[in-house]
Write an enzyme that holds these catalytic residues in place. Structure first.
Site, PDB file in Angstrom:
ATOM      1  N   TYR A 110      -3.826   3.078  -9.346  1.00 56.99           N
ATOM      2  CA  TYR A 110      -2.800   2.420 -10.168  1.00 56.99           C
ATOM      3  C   TYR A 110      -1.490   3.197 -10.214  1.00 56.99           C
ATOM      4  CZ  TYR A 110      -3.841   5.661 -14.018  1.00 56.99           C
ATOM      5  OH  TYR A 110      -4.007   6.776 -14.788  1.00 56.99           O
ATOM      6  N   HIS A 160       7.976  13.933   9.101  1.00 55.26           N
ATOM      7  CA  HIS A 160       8.987  14.716   8.385  1.00 55.26           C
ATOM      8  C   HIS A 160       8.497  15.147   7.004  1.00 55.26           C
ATOM      9  CE1 HIS A 160      13.599  15.140   7.560  1.00 55.26           C
ATOM     10  NE2 HIS A 160      12.899  15.988   6.839  1.00 55.26           N
TER      11      HIS A 160
END
Length: 218
Positions: free
Chosen positions: A118, A160
């Site tokens: 959640y 990255h």
């Protein structure tokens, strides 16, 4: 130095120390920026966080000539996507970029984070997208990041690292830490067969609950 930015500069230094101390980034990787009226305050390039001082923080105009800066050291090589995010998202006051291990591992695999928990709702939608790859510091990377951040407050960056946004710097730092925790849990779940994903309705319910929950000092 623009008058009145001293406290923000000190907040940036403190945030950078937290990034290093908590393992969200290492060495001189990562960078932090904060909106200060019409200018952006951003960490300097190639400066170890243990050596960083408030006076070293660079200033760049949010609107003005390309690449102009004020400060004793040049700005982070990633200044472009920081500036472009703050330009495009007036509700955002701070940007945190780092290379935490689990976020970066997923970024290297070019995997977004699906609605496996959640907490995904804390980032504005049912997924944390992974932006496409372009070399660091380029306008191409900035465009890809902006696309991945549409309707979101965080994204991964292919091969990255990650970016987290906040209305304030403390809020952006909270999201950065929560994103790495979520990425770690997702990686563990993948190792045991993969998570059961939540539905759009369940994520929407969590998002409504977050509307009255303001961690991170927002």
């Amino acid at each position: 130095m623009t008058p009145g930015t001293e406290d923000l500069r000190r907040e940036i230094v403190a945030a950078c120390r937290i990034l290093a101390d908590t393992g969200l980034t290492v060495g001189t990787s990562g960078n932090v920026s904060v909106r200060a009226g019409g200018v952006m305050l951003i960490t300097p390039s190639a400066t170890p966080y243990a050596e960083l001082t408030a006076e070293m923080i660079c200033e760049m105009p949010l609107d003005g000539p390309e690449g102009v800066w004020v400060g004793p050291r040049k700005p982070s090589t990633e200044w472009r996507f920081h500036r472009d995010i703050l330009r495009a998202r007036p509700e955002i006051g701070a940007v945190v970029h780092a290379h935490p291990p689990h976020c970066t591992a997923l970024a290297m695999a070019r995997r977004e984070i699906p609605p496996c928990h959640y907490m995904i709702a804390a980032f504005g939608g049912a997924s944390v997208r992974c932006a496409g790859y372009a070399r660091y510091g380029t306008a191409e990377l900035s465009a890809l990041v902006l696309q991945a951040l549409e309707g979101r407050t965080a994204c991964l960056m292919a091969n990255h690292g990650m970016i987290a946004l906040g209305e304030t710097l403390s809020r952006a730092m909270w999201r950065a830490a929560e994103l790495e925790a979520l990425a770690r849990h997702y990686c563990i779940a993948l190792s045991i067969g993969g998570p059961v994903l939540l539905s759009d309705a369940q994520i929407g319910e969590a998002a409504q609950a977050f509307a009255t929950y303001a961690p991170g000092g927002a």
